[in-house]
Write an enzyme that holds these catalytic residues in place. Sequence first.
Site, PDB file in Angstrom:
ATOM      1  N   GLU A   1      58.685  36.939  44.622  1.00  0.00           N
ATOM      2  CA  GLU A   1      59.281  35.589  44.542  1.00  0.00           C
ATOM      3  C   GLU A   1      58.992  34.949  43.185  1.00  0.00           C
ATOM      4  O   GLU A   1      59.835  34.264  42.611  1.00  0.00           O
ATOM      5  CB  GLU A   1      58.751  34.735  45.697  1.00  0.00           C
TER       6      GLU A   1
ATOM      7  N   GLY B   1      55.083  36.903  47.686  1.00  0.00           N
ATOM      8  CA  GLY B   1      55.044  35.889  46.637  1.00  0.00           C
ATOM      9  C   GLY B   1      55.120  36.469  45.226  1.00  0.00           C
ATOM     10  O   GLY B   1      55.550  35.777  44.299  1.00  0.00           O
TER      11      GLY B   1
HETATM   12  N1  CO8 Z   1      46.103  38.956  49.851  1.00  0.00           N
HETATM   13  C1  CO8 Z   1      44.766  39.126  49.812  1.00  0.00           C
HETATM   14  N2  CO8 Z   1      44.180  40.277  49.459  1.00  0.00           N
HETATM   15  C2  CO8 Z   1      44.971  41.309  49.123  1.00  0.00           C
HETATM   16  C3  CO8 Z   1      46.376  41.204  49.140  1.00  0.00           C
HETATM   17  C4  CO8 Z   1      46.946  39.961  49.515  1.00  0.00           C
HETATM   18  N3  CO8 Z   1      48.257  39.738  49.529  1.00  0.00           N
HETATM   19  N4  CO8 Z   1      46.897  42.403  48.779  1.00  0.00           N
HETATM   20  C5  CO8 Z   1      45.839  43.217  48.536  1.00  0.00           C
HETATM   21  N5  CO8 Z   1      44.688  42.575  48.756  1.00  0.00           N
HETATM   22  C6  CO8 Z   1      43.331  43.102  48.599  1.00  0.00           C
HETATM   23  C7  CO8 Z   1      42.972  44.066  49.725  1.00  0.00           C
HETATM   24  O1  CO8 Z   1      42.555  43.355  50.874  1.00  0.00           O
HETATM   25  C8  CO8 Z   1      41.884  44.874  49.076  1.00  0.00           C
HETATM   26  O2  CO8 Z   1      40.700  44.130  49.103  1.00  0.00           O
HETATM   27  P1  CO8 Z   1      39.281  44.874  49.464  1.00  0.00           P
HETATM   28  O3  CO8 Z   1      39.085  45.867  48.340  1.00  0.00           O
HETATM   29  O4  CO8 Z   1      38.296  43.751  49.451  1.00  0.00           O
HETATM   30  O5  CO8 Z   1      39.476  45.522  50.787  1.00  0.00           O
HETATM   31  C9  CO8 Z   1      42.318  44.963  47.624  1.00  0.00           C
HETATM   32  O6  CO8 Z   1      43.253  43.896  47.422  1.00  0.00           O
HETATM   33  C10 CO8 Z   1      43.026  46.267  47.286  1.00  0.00           C
HETATM   34  O7  CO8 Z   1      44.081  46.450  48.213  1.00  0.00           O
HETATM   35  P2  CO8 Z   1      44.250  47.764  49.123  1.00  0.00           P
HETATM   36  O8  CO8 Z   1      42.931  48.399  49.371  1.00  0.00           O
HETATM   37  O9  CO8 Z   1      45.067  47.378  50.322  1.00  0.00           O
HETATM   38  O10 CO8 Z   1      45.080  48.686  48.127  1.00  0.00           O
HETATM   39  P3  CO8 Z   1      46.121  49.814  48.501  1.00  0.00           P
HETATM   40  O11 CO8 Z   1      46.427  50.534  47.249  1.00  0.00           O
HETATM   41  O12 CO8 Z   1      45.652  50.617  49.671  1.00  0.00           O
HETATM   42  O13 CO8 Z   1      47.447  49.004  48.999  1.00  0.00           O
HETATM   43  C11 CO8 Z   1      49.132  47.281  48.883  1.00  0.00           C
HETATM   44  C12 CO8 Z   1      48.128  48.174  48.096  1.00  0.00           C
HETATM   45  C13 CO8 Z   1      50.248  48.155  49.468  1.00  0.00           C
HETATM   46  C14 CO8 Z   1      49.703  46.295  47.881  1.00  0.00           C
HETATM   47  C15 CO8 Z   1      48.374  46.569  50.030  1.00  0.00           C
HETATM   48  O14 CO8 Z   1      47.234  45.936  49.491  1.00  0.00           O
HETATM   49  C16 CO8 Z   1      49.201  45.513  50.727  1.00  0.00           C
HETATM   50  O15 CO8 Z   1      50.054  45.846  51.546  1.00  0.00           O
HETATM   51  N6  CO8 Z   1      48.939  44.220  50.409  1.00  0.00           N
HETATM   52  C17 CO8 Z   1      49.601  43.103  51.084  1.00  0.00           C
HETATM   53  C18 CO8 Z   1      51.022  42.953  50.623  1.00  0.00           C
HETATM   54  C19 CO8 Z   1      51.715  41.836  51.367  1.00  0.00           C
HETATM   55  O16 CO8 Z   1      51.919  41.887  52.584  1.00  0.00           O
HETATM   56  N7  CO8 Z   1      52.153  40.806  50.634  1.00  0.00           N
HETATM   57  C20 CO8 Z   1      52.841  39.678  51.196  1.00  0.00           C
HETATM   58  C21 CO8 Z   1      51.876  38.593  51.500  1.00  0.00           C
HETATM   59  S1  CO8 Z   1      52.616  37.274  52.378  1.00  0.00           S
HETATM   60  C22 CO8 Z   1      53.413  36.398  51.182  1.00  0.00           C
HETATM   61  O17 CO8 Z   1      53.419  36.697  50.031  1.00  0.00           O
HETATM   62  C23 CO8 Z   1      54.113  35.185  51.712  1.00  0.00           C
HETATM   63  C24 CO8 Z   1      54.527  34.220  50.616  1.00  0.00           C
HETATM   64  C25 CO8 Z   1      55.031  32.939  51.186  1.00  0.00           C
HETATM   65  C26 CO8 Z   1      53.897  32.111  51.744  1.00  0.00           C
HETATM   66  C27 CO8 Z   1      54.404  30.823  52.229  1.00  0.00           C
HETATM   67  C28 CO8 Z   1      53.311  29.809  52.516  1.00  0.00           C
HETATM   68  C29 CO8 Z   1      52.800  29.746  53.924  1.00  0.00           C
END
Ligand code: CO8
Length: 263
Positions: free
Chosen positions: A114, A111
């Site tokens: 997007e 997103g």
């Molecule tokens: N949602 C919720 N929490 C998140 C997200 C997310 N997308 N991304 C990161 N966080 C949180 C982590 O859970 C973490 O929380 P905590 O400290 O409580 O454990 C905190 O942010 C820091 O993240 P990381 O520890 O994972 O940090 P890193 O440096 O290790 O990694 C990344 C950074 C690579 C960005 C990793 O966090 C990651 O891969 N995040 C998810 C990315 C992802 O897959 N995004 C796509 C999501 S799906 C989407 O966008 C679909 C859109 C369309 C939806 C349609 C409607 C149904």
Amino acid sequence: MMYENILVDTKEEIATITFNRPKSLNALNGALFSELSVALDSIQSDESIRVLILTGAGEKAFVAGADITELAQFNPLQAKEFAHKGQTVINKLQNLPIAAIAAVNGYALGGGSEMALACDFIYASETAVFGLPEITLGLIPGFGGTQRLARLIPPNMAKELLFTGNMIKAEEAKSLGMVNRVCKQDELMEHALKTAKNIAAKGKVALRTAKEVVNKGLNVDLETGLFIEREAFAICMASEDAKEGTRAFLEKRKPVFKGKLTE
Ligand code: CO8
């Protein structure tokens, strides 16, 4: 409205919206979309605002995608509703009658990419990372990513990103044509603001017309697009800005645009 998930700041003719959920890397949840929708309405209704800049709080992320904690709990109908809400707000961003610049300061995933793709153009920090990793979650983009990315970059490159979920750095995104400019992290907002000021100094009617004509023209054949351009050109000619712009050129002075249509 008191905002909890975004920050809204307006200085002269430039508004900045900062996604502000740094603990979850500014992930998009329902509450954030509701606030963004209200903020976009109020920016649209403020005649004095010419340019919007979108960015993310903190050094790490623009927006790391939809909030996966929220997403994971949805049944299919709730997911459809959420996708519709997100698409509606992101369409509102794309259709704003002012320029919108995404200043991508870190992760712009799912997103987040997007959201940036719905802006008129993207400036990115050297640390920015783009990607549509939904496929790694067993999903596809739901906020316009399959459509806007394949219209902006070659469809084969868009498909590779969509099918692999691979993340790419700012320079690669620039080489694909996704990003206009790559800046040092601490100079990103400066560059975005400089361009915003440049745009804000131009004719308001011409700006909104140019944006509308490009956007509408992208979805029609060339002949229809040229027709839309001619009609829109005539509307611009009726504006005070066009009279001022041409007069100022002939009088060898800088134009002062007011952004109003003559009666
Ligand atoms: N949602 C919720 N929490 C998140 C997200 C997310 N997308 N991304 C990161 N966080 C949180 C982590 O859970 C973490 O929380 P905590 O400290 O409580 O454990 C905190 O942010 C820091 O993240 P990381 O520890 O994972 O940090 P890193 O440096 O290790 O990694 C990344 C950074 C690579 C960005 C990793 O966090 C990651 O891969 N995040 C998810 C990315 C992802 O897959 N995004 C796509 C999501 S799906 C989407 O966008 C679909 C859109 C369309 C939806 C349609 C409607 C149904």
